[in-house]
Design a protein around this motif. Structure first.
Motif, PDB file in Angstrom:
ATOM      1  N   HIS A 189      40.326 -58.528  58.230  1.00  0.00           N
ATOM      2  CA  HIS A 189      41.689 -59.055  58.350  1.00  0.00           C
ATOM      3  C   HIS A 189      41.665 -60.445  58.980  1.00  0.00           C
ATOM      4  O   HIS A 189      42.362 -61.357  58.507  1.00  0.00           O
ATOM      5  CB  HIS A 189      42.555 -58.104  59.172  1.00  0.00           C
ATOM      6  CG  HIS A 189      44.015 -58.435  59.116  1.00  0.00           C
ATOM      7  ND1 HIS A 189      44.711 -58.547  57.933  1.00  0.00           N
ATOM      8  CD2 HIS A 189      44.926 -58.699  60.103  1.00  0.00           C
ATOM      9  CE1 HIS A 189      45.967 -58.852  58.167  1.00  0.00           C
ATOM     10  NE2 HIS A 189      46.128 -58.953  59.487  1.00  0.00           N
ATOM     11  N   MET A 190      40.873 -60.615  60.029  1.00  0.00           N
ATOM     12  CA  MET A 190      40.760 -61.944  60.640  1.00  0.00           C
ATOM     13  C   MET A 190      40.102 -62.924  59.675  1.00  0.00           C
ATOM     14  O   MET A 190      40.464 -64.100  59.629  1.00  0.00           O
ATOM     15  CB  MET A 190      39.959 -61.855  61.942  1.00  0.00           C
ATOM     16  CG  MET A 190      40.673 -61.119  63.061  1.00  0.00           C
ATOM     17  SD  MET A 190      42.339 -61.782  63.391  1.00  0.00           S
ATOM     18  CE  MET A 190      41.944 -63.468  63.881  1.00  0.00           C
ATOM     19  N   PHE A 191      39.144 -62.443  58.901  1.00  0.00           N
ATOM     20  CA  PHE A 191      38.513 -63.288  57.881  1.00  0.00           C
ATOM     21  C   PHE A 191      39.561 -63.832  56.911  1.00  0.00           C
ATOM     22  O   PHE A 191      39.565 -65.028  56.588  1.00  0.00           O
ATOM     23  CB  PHE A 191      37.462 -62.482  57.119  1.00  0.00           C
ATOM     24  CG  PHE A 191      37.126 -63.006  55.755  1.00  0.00           C
ATOM     25  CD1 PHE A 191      36.386 -64.176  55.610  1.00  0.00           C
ATOM     26  CD2 PHE A 191      37.557 -62.340  54.611  1.00  0.00           C
ATOM     27  CE1 PHE A 191      36.085 -64.663  54.340  1.00  0.00           C
ATOM     28  CE2 PHE A 191      37.259 -62.811  53.354  1.00  0.00           C
ATOM     29  CZ  PHE A 191      36.521 -63.984  53.213  1.00  0.00           C
ATOM     30  N   LEU A 250      42.947 -63.956  57.423  1.00  0.00           N
ATOM     31  CA  LEU A 250      43.938 -64.772  58.129  1.00  0.00           C
ATOM     32  C   LEU A 250      43.414 -66.172  58.436  1.00  0.00           C
ATOM     33  O   LEU A 250      44.179 -67.145  58.433  1.00  0.00           O
ATOM     34  CB  LEU A 250      44.353 -64.083  59.430  1.00  0.00           C
ATOM     35  CG  LEU A 250      45.211 -62.816  59.321  1.00  0.00           C
ATOM     36  CD1 LEU A 250      45.497 -62.266  60.709  1.00  0.00           C
ATOM     37  CD2 LEU A 250      46.514 -63.091  58.588  1.00  0.00           C
ATOM     38  N   GLN A 251      42.113 -66.270  58.691  1.00  0.00           N
ATOM     39  CA  GLN A 251      41.518 -67.551  59.080  1.00  0.00           C
ATOM     40  C   GLN A 251      40.937 -68.316  57.899  1.00  0.00           C
ATOM     41  O   GLN A 251      40.207 -69.285  58.087  1.00  0.00           O
ATOM     42  CB  GLN A 251      40.436 -67.313  60.133  1.00  0.00           C
ATOM     43  CG  GLN A 251      40.981 -66.753  61.436  1.00  0.00           C
ATOM     44  CD  GLN A 251      39.880 -66.372  62.421  1.00  0.00           C
ATOM     45  OE1 GLN A 251      38.696 -66.449  62.115  1.00  0.00           O
ATOM     46  NE2 GLN A 251      40.280 -65.945  63.615  1.00  0.00           N
ATOM     47  N   MET A 252      41.267 -67.895  56.675  1.00  0.00           N
ATOM     48  CA  MET A 252      40.772 -68.588  55.492  1.00  0.00           C
ATOM     49  C   MET A 252      41.259 -70.042  55.520  1.00  0.00           C
ATOM     50  O   MET A 252      42.459 -70.309  55.529  1.00  0.00           O
ATOM     51  CB  MET A 252      41.285 -67.902  54.228  1.00  0.00           C
ATOM     52  CG  MET A 252      40.790 -68.525  52.933  1.00  0.00           C
ATOM     53  SD  MET A 252      39.065 -68.135  52.570  1.00  0.00           S
ATOM     54  CE  MET A 252      39.184 -66.382  52.217  1.00  0.00           C
ATOM     55  N   PRO A 253      40.335 -71.018  55.530  1.00  0.00           N
ATOM     56  CA  PRO A 253      40.753 -72.420  55.606  1.00  0.00           C
ATOM     57  C   PRO A 253      41.216 -72.924  54.241  1.00  0.00           C
ATOM     58  O   PRO A 253      40.929 -72.314  53.213  1.00  0.00           O
ATOM     59  CB  PRO A 253      39.466 -73.129  56.040  1.00  0.00           C
ATOM     60  CG  PRO A 253      38.373 -72.285  55.469  1.00  0.00           C
ATOM     61  CD  PRO A 253      38.873 -70.866  55.517  1.00  0.00           C
ATOM     62  N   ASN A 268      34.787 -75.917  52.780  1.00  0.00           N
ATOM     63  CA  ASN A 268      35.280 -75.171  53.942  1.00  0.00           C
ATOM     64  C   ASN A 268      35.370 -73.681  53.639  1.00  0.00           C
ATOM     65  O   ASN A 268      34.956 -72.832  54.443  1.00  0.00           O
ATOM     66  CB  ASN A 268      36.661 -75.691  54.355  1.00  0.00           C
ATOM     67  CG  ASN A 268      36.592 -77.055  55.011  1.00  0.00           C
ATOM     68  OD1 ASN A 268      35.535 -77.469  55.466  1.00  0.00           O
ATOM     69  ND2 ASN A 268      37.718 -77.748  55.050  1.00  0.00           N
ATOM     70  N   HIS A 311      33.117 -70.480  55.127  1.00  0.00           N
ATOM     71  CA  HIS A 311      33.828 -69.361  55.766  1.00  0.00           C
ATOM     72  C   HIS A 311      33.424 -68.033  55.127  1.00  0.00           C
ATOM     73  O   HIS A 311      33.133 -67.054  55.831  1.00  0.00           O
ATOM     74  CB  HIS A 311      35.333 -69.598  55.618  1.00  0.00           C
ATOM     75  CG  HIS A 311      36.194 -68.573  56.302  1.00  0.00           C
ATOM     76  ND1 HIS A 311      36.198 -68.397  57.672  1.00  0.00           N
ATOM     77  CD2 HIS A 311      37.068 -67.656  55.800  1.00  0.00           C
ATOM     78  CE1 HIS A 311      37.048 -67.430  57.988  1.00  0.00           C
ATOM     79  NE2 HIS A 311      37.584 -66.957  56.865  1.00  0.00           N
TER      80      HIS A 311
END
Length: 672
Positions: free
Chosen positions: A489-491, A493-496, A504, A508
């Motif tokens: 989930h954090m992966f 949410l933090q997708m650049p 980028n 990631h």
């Protein structure tokens, strides 16, 4: 041999299996075996990728087969049936290897081992444990220490006890204790500690032997560090330790599981070249490799050859063959093998019953599957959680939510604790019929039971979010994803943002896949498919393309692109979601164009498979096929269908070359 021990890796536990032999097998297999050859089976699959699960055995260190009497009340399968897809997982177990026992043992060894083990079970390692050991006043020799270490499943306690022993006057560790400790650390994937221990082992005058190296190879293999496993294989030979059957079978298994069937088959041929003839376990490993790679005819030929060579299949081998046919949806063949197995004198075990229940369920005979469950109980096999989980999954996939829930409740009433795959099966059932509140309650109860959401859990939730029918459903699915607490989930949410070149996003995604290193490839494939589909349908198509490129580079999709013969390529999209299929196709065609501009060489033929044709398992309308056909028509790809196979779009010859050469928009087609 060093590997980063700080990286979190999911542990995979094995289960026990006993080997049973029978001589009176069907003559049909022997006759067919005379017409087949092992080399033919090997050549059929050389260089092709493969995925397999953990294999286990009871072959001894010397490579000789061991015969054990069948016992009606012993779980000879011990297979962990987490859901419908796992009926062929973890069917056999690698042996507990060891040095030869010391010739002299104290008459009170059992008393010493029992008392010391009881202390270590009561205390976490520390001053209290040391004091209790000191107060009991027992002298422990190396043999007794080894027996204690074998019973310990907490590596911290085991390591503390190991070094405490080393400080005791007159005590000296031997090859047994060092090797057992290597195994304990290997199960915990503490490779830094293993390397320190090996250096100490040599300093103490105990040279690692084949068993020690085998433990290390198996440990690296379980953690999916294949390069390190091969390094150990090379180092053991340089040290003068000859690999045995266990060595080769371990390397075959771990490479097959990771999708490198060509290396697995090469190791098999090297084993034969070393003069180690196949035994029941070896044949079973290779049969499993071939079958899992989709080469079921070759696997069956090898099974027949095994019988023809006088190498008797055991219950485990039959279970493997039945499971492979079941996975290939050859249900009638699976049931025939089941009848042949019983005709040969074998009694089904828990593994067999579970596979047959799965086969019947997929044939639509769910009541018959329940009857097998009843027979299993009548034969004194106590159904465990995975067996109940299988019925939850079968009824859920059949769309009967109430029946799936009833079996879930029956499992709880039997005093069994659900596992994560069973919860995933029920969760999937709720999500499929949009009963989101019940999905939420189930997820909360999972966490309350101390069950950690798996990669599959999050994949289910993300796919539901992608297919949400309203903003309310979308928001509710977002809450479910957050509640799961999974790192994915954090992966997400933090997708650049992709930026100008997508670097980028690629970095990631690459970092996340490295973090998820030891997750099985099928789980990673499912998540990457859901992520690409979500991004594509959310309008983030550049990001979707970059995610796909990294997943393909990391071998998450080994079958997506394959060269069938010289300049004849196959793009396989049929296991993908709609958005992933379109993204994968566009990025792959762009890759072909780039390669052609660099080398000047063009593929002579490209087949684009969507899984919609004569041999397709899909029924109804294929959204993947429609989306792919629309994309090809939009960009005037010169395709045609061959032999009435509407699920395979073919481009070849000069029209294909001209299209790739002149279509400058191919590089950006995934954005349109």
């Amino acid at each position: 041999m060093a590997a980063d021990s700080s990286r979190p890796i999911t542990s995979v536990k094995s289960s026990n299996v006993k080997v049973i032999r029978r001589e009176d097998l069907s003559k049909d297999y022997s006759k067919e075996a005379e017409r087949s050859g092992l080399r033919q089976a090997s050549n059929d699959v050389a260089g092709k990728p493969y995925e397999a699960q953990d294999l286990q055995t009871t072959t001894n260190v010397s490579g000789k087969r061991k015969s054990m009497p069948q016992r009606a009340n012993v779980d000879s399968g011990g297979c962990d049936f987490n859901n419908v897809h796992s009926s062929d997982d973890r069917i056999m177990k690698f042996p507990a290897e060891g040095f030869s026992k010391p010739s002299r043992q104290h008459c009170n060894s059992g008393y010493v081992v029992e008392n010391v083990s009881n202390i270590l079970r009561r205390f976490k390692w520390g001053p209290a444990a040391e004091e209790a050991l000191h107060n009991v006043g027992l002298r422990v020799d190396a043999y007794q220490a080894n027996q204690v270490l074998k019973q310990m499943d907490n590596y911290t306690n085991a390591l503390g006890f190991f070094y405490w022993l080393k400080r005791q006057p007159g005590f000296k560790h031997d090859g047994h204790t060092y090797t057992t400790m290597v195994g304990n650390l290997g199960r915990a994937k503490q490779f830094g500690e293993i390397n320190k221990l090996l250096h100490e082992m040599v300093r103490d005058g105990c040279q690692p032997n084949t068993v020690t190296y085998n433990r290390l190879i198996h440990s690296y293999g379980r953690a999916n560090y294949l390069r390190e496993a091969m390094n150990v294989f090379n180092q053991m030979q340089e040290a003068g330790c000859e690999p045995d059957r266990v060595t080769y079978c371990t390397l075959i298994d771990i490479h097959a599981k990771a999708g490198f069937l060509d290396i697995a088959m090469d190791m098999y041929q090297r084993m034969q070249a070393a003069g180690l003839s196949p035994d029941t376990f070896t044949y079973s490993v290779i049969i499993n490799c071939l079958g899992k790679a989709g080469h079921l005819p070759a696997a069956h030929r090898l099974f027949c050859e095994m019988v023809g060579q006088g190498c008797t299949p055991n219950l485990v081998t039959f279970n493997i063959m039945i499971a492979l046919h079941a996975k290939a949806r050859n249900y009638q063949s699976a049931l025939k093998l089941y009848r042949d197995m019983k005709g040969a004198g074998f009694q089904p075990d828990k593994v067999t019953y579970s596979i047959v229940m799965e086969v019947l369920g997929h044939c639509g005979y769910l009541e018959e599957a329940e009857a097998v469950f009843t027979e299993m109980q009548r034969k004194n096999w106590v159904p465990d959680e995975p067996v109940y989980g299988l019925l939850v999954d079968l009824w859920g996939k059949a769309g009967n939510v109430d029946k799936a829930w009833q079996w879930y409740q029956a499992m709880l009433h039997a005093g069994l604790r659900p596992n994560v795959p069973t919860c995933n099966s029920l969760l999937s059932t709720f999500l499929r019929v949009h009963r989101l509140s019940e999905a939420y309650n189930l997820l909360q109860s999972m966490l309350a039971l101390g069950l950690q959401s798996s990669l599959q859990t999050y994949t289910l939730l993300l796919s539901c979010c992608t297919d949400a029918r309203s903003k309310f459903d979308l928001g509710f699915c977002g809450q479910l994803m957050a509640v799961s607490g999974h790192p994915a989930h954090m992966f997400l949410l933090q997708m650049p943002p992709a930026g100008t070149d997508g670097q980028n996003v690629r970095e990631h995604v690459s970092n996340f896949l490295d973090y998820m290193h030891s997750e099985d490839r099928e789980s990673k494939r499912g998540l990457m498919d859901a992520v690409v589909d979500f991004l594509h349908k959310s309008g983030l198509k550049e990001e979707a393309g970059s995610v796909w490129e990294v997943a393909a580079f990391k071998n998450v999709y080994p079958d997506a692109l394959r060269e069938k013969s010289c300049s004849y390529w196959l793009i396989n999209l049929h296991v993908m979601s709609e958005g992933t299929a379109v993204t994968a196709l566009s990025r792959t065609l762009a890759w072909f164009r780039k390669q052609m501009l660099v080398s000047g060489e063009c593929p002579s033929r490209i087949d684009i498979v969507t899984g919609w044709g004569r041999r397709s398992r899909v029924t109804g309308t294929s959204m993947v096929r429609q989306a792919v056909e629309e994309l090809l028509n939009m960009f005037n790809f010169p395709f045609f269908t061959e032999n009435g196979n509407s699920g395979c779009f073919v481009g070849c010859g000069e029209p294909l070359k001209k299209w790739l050469l002149e279509s400058s928009y191919v590089e950006r087609m995934h954005l349109l």
